[in-house]
Design a protein around this motif. Structure first.
Motif, PDB file in Angstrom:
ATOM      1  N   ILE A  25       0.836  -1.201   0.000  1.00  0.00           N
ATOM      2  CA  ILE A  25       0.000   0.000   0.000  1.00  0.00           C
ATOM      3  C   ILE A  25       0.871   1.252   0.000  1.00  0.00           C
ATOM      4  O   ILE A  25       0.605   2.207  -0.733  1.00  0.00           O
ATOM      5  CB  ILE A  25      -0.979  -0.032   1.194  1.00  0.00           C
ATOM      6  N   ARG A  26       1.931   1.255   0.779  1.00  0.00           N
ATOM      7  CA  ARG A  26       2.842   2.412   0.818  1.00  0.00           C
ATOM      8  C   ARG A  26       3.520   2.637  -0.533  1.00  0.00           C
ATOM      9  O   ARG A  26       3.697   3.783  -0.953  1.00  0.00           O
ATOM     10  CB  ARG A  26       3.878   2.241   1.920  1.00  0.00           C
ATOM     11  N   ILE A  27       3.878   1.576  -1.211  1.00  0.00           N
ATOM     12  CA  ILE A  27       4.499   1.711  -2.543  1.00  0.00           C
ATOM     13  C   ILE A  27       3.524   2.388  -3.502  1.00  0.00           C
ATOM     14  O   ILE A  27       3.894   3.319  -4.220  1.00  0.00           O
ATOM     15  CB  ILE A  27       4.968   0.341  -3.078  1.00  0.00           C
ATOM     16  N   PHE A  28       2.276   1.949  -3.506  1.00  0.00           N
ATOM     17  CA  PHE A  28       1.288   2.582  -4.388  1.00  0.00           C
ATOM     18  C   PHE A  28       1.080   4.049  -4.026  1.00  0.00           C
ATOM     19  O   PHE A  28       0.955   4.896  -4.911  1.00  0.00           O
ATOM     20  CB  PHE A  28      -0.049   1.840  -4.355  1.00  0.00           C
ATOM     21  N   ALA A  29       1.046   4.353  -2.742  1.00  0.00           N
ATOM     22  CA  ALA A  29       0.855   5.744  -2.303  1.00  0.00           C
ATOM     23  C   ALA A  29       2.006   6.623  -2.769  1.00  0.00           C
ATOM     24  O   ALA A  29       1.802   7.777  -3.157  1.00  0.00           O
ATOM     25  CB  ALA A  29       0.706   5.799  -0.792  1.00  0.00           C
ATOM     26  N   GLU A  30       3.212   6.097  -2.747  1.00  0.00           N
ATOM     27  CA  GLU A  30       4.392   6.871  -3.157  1.00  0.00           C
ATOM     28  C   GLU A  30       4.521   6.979  -4.674  1.00  0.00           C
ATOM     29  O   GLU A  30       4.908   8.029  -5.191  1.00  0.00           O
ATOM     30  CB  GLU A  30       5.656   6.232  -2.583  1.00  0.00           C
ATOM     31  N   GLU A  31       4.218   5.910  -5.380  1.00  0.00           N
ATOM     32  CA  GLU A  31       4.435   5.869  -6.829  1.00  0.00           C
ATOM     33  C   GLU A  31       3.446   6.718  -7.628  1.00  0.00           C
ATOM     34  O   GLU A  31       3.791   7.260  -8.662  1.00  0.00           O
ATOM     35  CB  GLU A  31       4.403   4.425  -7.341  1.00  0.00           C
ATOM     36  N   LYS A  32       2.199   6.748  -7.204  1.00  0.00           N
ATOM     37  CA  LYS A  32       1.167   7.542  -7.890  1.00  0.00           C
ATOM     38  C   LYS A  32       1.100   7.238  -9.389  1.00  0.00           C
ATOM     39  O   LYS A  32       1.014   8.134 -10.229  1.00  0.00           O
ATOM     40  CB  LYS A  32       1.401   9.033  -7.665  1.00  0.00           C
ATOM     41  N   MET A  44       8.980  -5.284  -3.949  1.00  0.00           N
ATOM     42  CA  MET A  44       8.840  -6.006  -2.687  1.00  0.00           C
ATOM     43  C   MET A  44       9.996  -6.955  -2.398  1.00  0.00           C
ATOM     44  O   MET A  44      10.340  -7.179  -1.249  1.00  0.00           O
ATOM     45  CB  MET A  44       7.522  -6.793  -2.686  1.00  0.00           C
ATOM     46  N   GLN A  45      10.600  -7.526  -3.434  1.00  0.00           N
ATOM     47  CA  GLN A  45      11.642  -8.524  -3.207  1.00  0.00           C
ATOM     48  C   GLN A  45      12.899  -7.955  -2.559  1.00  0.00           C
ATOM     49  O   GLN A  45      13.693  -8.711  -2.009  1.00  0.00           O
ATOM     50  CB  GLN A  45      11.974  -9.259  -4.501  1.00  0.00           C
ATOM     51  N   GLU A  46      13.053  -6.654  -2.588  1.00  0.00           N
ATOM     52  CA  GLU A  46      14.178  -6.036  -1.898  1.00  0.00           C
ATOM     53  C   GLU A  46      14.105  -6.312  -0.388  1.00  0.00           C
ATOM     54  O   GLU A  46      15.098  -6.620   0.251  1.00  0.00           O
ATOM     55  CB  GLU A  46      14.195  -4.529  -2.162  1.00  0.00           C
ATOM     56  N   HIS A  47      12.895  -6.209   0.172  1.00  0.00           N
ATOM     57  CA  HIS A  47      12.694  -6.435   1.604  1.00  0.00           C
ATOM     58  C   HIS A  47      12.183  -7.837   1.926  1.00  0.00           C
ATOM     59  O   HIS A  47      12.323  -8.306   3.055  1.00  0.00           O
ATOM     60  CB  HIS A  47      11.717  -5.405   2.183  1.00  0.00           C
ATOM     61  N   PHE A  82      -3.167   3.278  -6.750  1.00  0.00           N
ATOM     62  CA  PHE A  82      -3.881   3.681  -5.539  1.00  0.00           C
ATOM     63  C   PHE A  82      -5.138   4.434  -5.947  1.00  0.00           C
ATOM     64  O   PHE A  82      -5.101   5.263  -6.867  1.00  0.00           O
ATOM     65  CB  PHE A  82      -2.955   4.579  -4.722  1.00  0.00           C
ATOM     66  N   ARG A  83      -6.247   4.149  -5.294  1.00  0.00           N
ATOM     67  CA  ARG A  83      -7.504   4.835  -5.601  1.00  0.00           C
ATOM     68  C   ARG A  83      -7.349   6.335  -5.404  1.00  0.00           C
ATOM     69  O   ARG A  83      -6.671   6.793  -4.481  1.00  0.00           O
ATOM     70  CB  ARG A  83      -8.621   4.313  -4.707  1.00  0.00           C
ATOM     71  N   CYS A  84      -7.956   7.088  -6.261  1.00  0.00           N
ATOM     72  CA  CYS A  84      -7.882   8.547  -6.165  1.00  0.00           C
ATOM     73  C   CYS A  84      -8.442   9.020  -4.836  1.00  0.00           C
ATOM     74  O   CYS A  84      -9.403   8.462  -4.317  1.00  0.00           O
ATOM     75  CB  CYS A  84      -8.671   9.189  -7.300  1.00  0.00           C
ATOM     76  N   SER A  85      -7.843  10.089  -4.333  1.00  0.00           N
ATOM     77  CA  SER A  85      -8.304  10.645  -3.066  1.00  0.00           C
ATOM     78  C   SER A  85      -9.513  11.549  -3.261  1.00  0.00           C
ATOM     79  O   SER A  85     -10.223  11.836  -2.314  1.00  0.00           O
ATOM     80  CB  SER A  85      -7.177  11.410  -2.377  1.00  0.00           C
TER      81      SER A  85
END
Length: 136
Positions: A25-32, A44-47, A82-85
């Motif tokens: 969810i955080r990745i989607f929020a940041e990537e936009k 995700m595979q990094e972590h 991510f769904r639009c705000s």
């Protein structure tokens, strides 16, 4: 939508909180922008090096069902964002190269299409594809 709102939706819907879900969810929020399941797996595979494609895909499907993510198909592949705000009615311009989106307020149904006889419209999707100024 915020990360916190998305996590609340998961909780209220009876789904377990996990670090992997929060990270997605955080990745989607940041990537936009729109991301494929493969894109998400690479992030995700990094972590989480042992993370499987199936786990990523199942979570993306769940997030879409819970209306946390929007889904489209580009180049024969499902992509998620991510769904639009904003809750106001709008559509998107989508860059075919980087997946970034931009809101447009124009709606083709506003131009006099009206309510078709014998049919009740409950929703629609209108997307315009092209290249953003950075990818052109």
């Amino acid at each position: 939508m915020t990360v916190e709102q998305a996590l609340q939706i998961l909780k209220k819907s009876g789904y377990k909180y996990t670090g992997k879900r929060e990270e997605m969810i955080r990745i989607f929020a940041e990537e936009k922008r729109y991301l494929s399941a493969r894109d998400m797996l690479e992030y995700m595979q990094e972590h989480y090096p042992a993370l499987s494609f199936d786990t990523v895909y199942r979570n993306l499907t769940l997030f879409a069902e819970l209306n946390i993510l929007e889904v489209t198909e580009l180049g024969g592949e499902r992509k998620y964002r991510f769904r639009c705000s904003t809750e106001d009615h709008h559509h998107h311009l989508i860059c075919l190269s980087c997946g970034k989106t931009r809101h447009i307020r124009l709606c083709p149904l506003d131009g006099g299409f009206g309510e078709p006889e014998g049919f009740t419209i409950t929703g629609h999707k209108f997307e315009i594809y092209g290249y953003c100024s950075e990818c052109r």
